[in-house]
Design a protein around this motif. Structure first.
Motif, mmCIF file in Angstrom:
data_model
loop_
_atom_site.group_PDB
_atom_site.id
_atom_site.type_symbol
_atom_site.label_atom_id
_atom_site.label_comp_id
_atom_site.label_asym_id
_atom_site.label_seq_id
_atom_site.Cartn_x
_atom_site.Cartn_y
_atom_site.Cartn_z
ATOM 1 N N SER A 104 -6.479 8.687 10.023
ATOM 2 C CA SER A 104 -7.835 8.121 10.023
ATOM 3 C C SER A 104 -8.822 9.080 9.357
ATOM 4 O O SER A 104 -8.751 10.289 9.543
ATOM 5 C CB SER A 104 -8.284 7.823 11.462
ATOM 6 N N ILE A 105 -9.704 8.521 8.556
ATOM 7 C CA ILE A 105 -10.795 9.287 7.909
ATOM 8 C C ILE A 105 -12.100 8.664 8.385
ATOM 9 O O ILE A 105 -12.346 7.473 8.151
ATOM 10 C CB ILE A 105 -10.690 9.218 6.373
ATOM 11 N N VAL A 106 -12.925 9.455 9.060
ATOM 12 C CA VAL A 106 -14.081 8.907 9.759
ATOM 13 C C VAL A 106 -15.386 9.557 9.274
ATOM 14 O O VAL A 106 -15.511 10.777 9.253
ATOM 15 C CB VAL A 106 -13.924 9.097 11.282
ATOM 16 N N ASP A 107 -16.336 8.705 8.914
ATOM 17 C CA ASP A 107 -17.688 9.144 8.570
ATOM 18 C C ASP A 107 -18.495 9.222 9.861
ATOM 19 O O ASP A 107 -18.723 8.208 10.511
ATOM 20 C CB ASP A 107 -18.313 8.128 7.597
ATOM 21 N N ARG B 46 -6.847 4.387 17.173
ATOM 22 C CA ARG B 46 -5.596 4.021 17.844
ATOM 23 C C ARG B 46 -4.783 3.076 16.960
ATOM 24 O O ARG B 46 -3.570 3.263 16.773
ATOM 25 C CB ARG B 46 -5.893 3.360 19.203
ATOM 26 N N LEU B 47 -5.452 2.101 16.375
ATOM 27 C CA LEU B 47 -4.764 1.170 15.478
ATOM 28 C C LEU B 47 -4.149 1.915 14.286
ATOM 29 O O LEU B 47 -3.012 1.657 13.899
ATOM 30 C CB LEU B 47 -5.733 0.088 14.982
ATOM 31 N N ALA B 48 -4.918 2.833 13.721
ATOM 32 C CA ALA B 48 -4.409 3.613 12.591
ATOM 33 C C ALA B 48 -3.120 4.322 12.989
ATOM 34 O O ALA B 48 -2.106 4.262 12.290
ATOM 35 C CB ALA B 48 -5.460 4.630 12.127
ATOM 36 N N ARG B 49 -3.174 4.980 14.135
ATOM 37 C CA ARG B 49 -2.019 5.763 14.606
ATOM 38 C C ARG B 49 -0.822 4.855 14.830
ATOM 39 O O ARG B 49 0.307 5.177 14.446
ATOM 40 C CB ARG B 49 -2.411 6.471 15.904
ATOM 41 N N PHE C 2 -3.715 5.512 5.010
ATOM 42 C CA PHE C 2 -4.973 5.932 5.630
ATOM 43 C C PHE C 2 -5.798 4.712 6.058
ATOM 44 O O PHE C 2 -5.757 3.672 5.407
ATOM 45 C CB PHE C 2 -5.837 6.732 4.637
ATOM 46 N N LEU C 3 -6.549 4.939 7.133
ATOM 47 C CA LEU C 3 -7.607 4.000 7.493
ATOM 48 C C LEU C 3 -8.924 4.773 7.442
ATOM 49 O O LEU C 3 -9.057 5.820 8.086
ATOM 50 C CB LEU C 3 -7.385 3.457 8.912
ATOM 51 N N ALA C 4 -9.885 4.270 6.664
ATOM 52 C CA ALA C 4 -11.163 4.961 6.509
ATOM 53 C C ALA C 4 -12.289 4.040 6.966
ATOM 54 O O ALA C 4 -12.329 2.862 6.590
ATOM 55 C CB ALA C 4 -11.374 5.356 5.050
ATOM 56 N N PHE C 5 -13.170 4.576 7.792
ATOM 57 C CA PHE C 5 -14.303 3.758 8.241
ATOM 58 C C PHE C 5 -15.486 4.651 8.600
ATOM 59 O O PHE C 5 -15.352 5.858 8.779
ATOM 60 C CB PHE C 5 -13.898 2.880 9.435
ATOM 61 N N VAL C 6 -16.632 3.992 8.715
ATOM 62 C CA VAL C 6 -17.868 4.687 9.066
ATOM 63 C C VAL C 6 -18.145 4.443 10.548
ATOM 64 O O VAL C 6 -18.218 3.288 10.980
ATOM 65 C CB VAL C 6 -19.042 4.156 8.209
ATOM 66 N N HIS C 7 -18.274 5.513 11.291
ATOM 67 C CA HIS C 7 -18.519 5.385 12.727
ATOM 68 C C HIS C 7 -19.902 4.779 12.973
ATOM 69 O O HIS C 7 -20.032 3.810 13.714
ATOM 70 C CB HIS C 7 -18.391 6.776 13.380
#
Lengths: 383, 383
Positions: free
Chosen positions: B178-181, B169-172, B148-153
């Motif tokens: 991707s887990i996005v806040d 895109r990088l995660a994919r 997983f890649l997790a980040f805050v938008h």
């Protein structure tokens, strides 16, 4: 430049629900004053005026629970989250919990125990029975390593009331902390957290408090707080970690509040107002009113030939489960009550699905006019 | 007979908050229509009319997120619970998650990873910077086993906007979900869940949607749902277990709803109304309005000599963090704005506590009259 194409906006009208009479297992009829309180202007969750309201709210929850516990607050989520808050904060992986199961919510407690990696010892009673203290005592004797006794005070799925005072005494005698579900009992029947020695208790806003659904009043005794403080492992939930939450609610009135999550400001206005109304009525009067309204409803239901699921001694006044008469179409009756009378009664849940109706007399809903309407409408629909 | 003595009821008056102008980091100014919607009569959570409203609500959340994801709903609790819902449902113990940290909420993500027993690889940026895609790419290369890649938008603690499209895109490309806040971004800046390939996203009701606080819109892509379905371990939270929750929200419109927990009925009325207003305005217009209002505010703040924490390219229009000028008493200024002008601006959080103010222009709050008041009041108070 933004690319032009976006998924199209759905065409949706404002939602204007009718005024239903809510006589199911909850949500119950909400006090008009509570709906009005909730619609007051939103203020910041760290606004000094809001923090003052929270101090009052804490005292009101303490009153409703009859406790002086410092750790008393409302979880910012429904009763199921209040249940989970008790288990994730207090129970550590590998610990043993005696769980009493006489309906849906005892089983939900067992699942919570499992999900914290602890060991559940289940004491079963039939659906509709209350928890048997003798069976509990036998389980406590058989499992001297048990650390907790968990049970449902008022089983919403059946309408059975268990003897919380005796069960908590047994827990204490065997060195266990008690975890008590008071979702349907709070405000509707006698409940004394301090006198009975309850260690962890949670409830819901949408039953006998007649507040909007979505909040869970919760209280931990000093012994429960000590257990939380002496954990060897981290609480698995960040959102429900009460050691963090208390930084916002404050363990001492007047203490500085620090941000944990954004409080559901308007819902807390509503809870404040509903508990204020309960305090104005007085707990004993509220308990008495539920008992009296239950007597009126019971007579009427019996005249209609409906039979109660729970025997009289263990019957909750605020939740009346009755068997659906032979040959009657469950869904059709409930649909006609709802569509023709704007009256909601509850379906059966779990083992009672399709077999019973649950007629709630909760909080503001426990009024003569509701009972008269319900009895007359049932009579007309059952023909 | 009840023993006579009960703990005494506290004497509490109804809470009548003033009308504040909310220009902090949230809760934001709530639309009057939303407060009115919320005060409509409570109906049952399984009432067919309510279920119809939920079908509409799902379509409105899909529109706001720009997604066709079937698993799209509102978590019955604040944004922090939405964050936790993503981690507990998708991430299993021992799995590796790359977590980007450039403020409070990236750190909160890391804590969530830890609490599910997974392994967090932290990519740090300074507070006030956006997430650096090069550093993320390096971490993805260095950890080919990351899932997983997790980040805050949109980092609410600093006002920095990160490039969600590139990060996803990088995660994919590296086989990560991707887990996005999107707590502060939803409705305020461009956000396209399907176009950008976001797998799990959550937001909050109390920011650019200008709804009351307490709910968390959430959406999982088919790939995220497949991950949930193929878990080897049970989701540690019962309340947040989306495989259970979807039994109530329904993965297909019109599907039968089964009880999981009692939905926060009135809060969902409010969310329905706020998203309906967003759909009426149109997403692109809402994004444009936030950008325009930001330009007006920015000019005014700069004229007052206030300096932004975030450089222009990465600046969120809806959350403006500015340094507190040398020698100015932070708490006194905020107290005077609140007491004399009924105007709330936000304090600094975490590393920026005491060093910055956070001025929100969110949803209904992003209006000319709010900006003029804020600039004039700041001018008067700063003298």
């Amino acid at each position: 430049m933004l690319p032009a194409q976006l998924l199209q906006a759905p065409e949706v009208h404002a939602f204007n629900p009718p005024r239903r009479i809510l006589m199911g297992p909850g949500p119950s009829d909400v006090y008009p004053q509570v709906l009005a309180a909730q619609a007051r202007p939103t203020v910041g969750h760290l606004d000094p005026l809001f923090v003052g309201m929270m101090d009052e709210l804490k005292r009101l929850i303490q009153y409703a629970f009859q406790t002086s516990n410092e750790m008393t607050l409302a979880v910012s989520a429904p009763g199921s989250a209040g249940m989970e808050a008790c288990f994730v904060n207090l129970v550590e992986p590998g610990e043993k919990v005696i769980v009493c199961r006489n309906g849906v919510f005892g089983e939900r407690m067992r699942q919570n125990v499992e999900r914290v990696g602890a060991v559940a010892v289940v004491v079963d009673n039939l659906w509709g029975e209350c928890v048997d203290p003798h069976a509990v005592e036998a389980a406590l004797r058989a499992h001297p390593d048990a650390k907790f006794l968990a049970f449902v005070h008022a089983e919403t799925s059946t309408g059975a009331l268990s003897d919380a005072k005796t069960l908590c005494r047994l827990a204490r005698e065997h060195g266990c902390l008690s975890i008590v579900d008071a979702v349907t009992s709070l405000g509707g029947v006698e409940l004394r957290v301090d006198d009975w020695g309850i260690d962890a208790i949670y409830s819901g806003s949408q039953k006998c408090l007649s507040c909007v659904p979505g909040l869970s009043p919760l209280s931990f005794s000093p012994a429960a707080v000590a257990k939380l403080r002496s954990r060897k492992t981290q609480v698995q939930s960040w959102f429900l970690d009460q050691s963090l939450v208390m930084g916002y609610w404050g363990s001492d009135t007047g203490a500085k509040r620090s941000y944990h999550h954004t409080a559901p400001v308007n819902a807390l206005y509503a809870l404040h107002e509903s508990l204020r109304l309960l305090a104005l009525e007085g707990l004993q009067q509220a308990w008495r009113r539920h008992a009296e309204m239950h007597s009126v409803l019971r007579l009427g239901l019996e005249r209609l030939g409906l039979e109660f699921v729970v025997e009289e001694a263990a019957r909750l006044p605020q939740l009346n489960a009755v068997y659906i008469p032979e040959g009657v179409d469950d869904a059709l009756v409930r649909r006609r009550l709802l569509n023709d009378y704007n009256l909601e009664i509850g379906a059966g849940l779990g083992a009672l699905a399709g077999k019973a109706w649950r007629i709630g007399l909760m909080g503001y809903g426990a009024r003569r006019e509701n009972i008269s309407l319900c009895l007359r409408a049932l009579e007309e629909v059952l023909g």
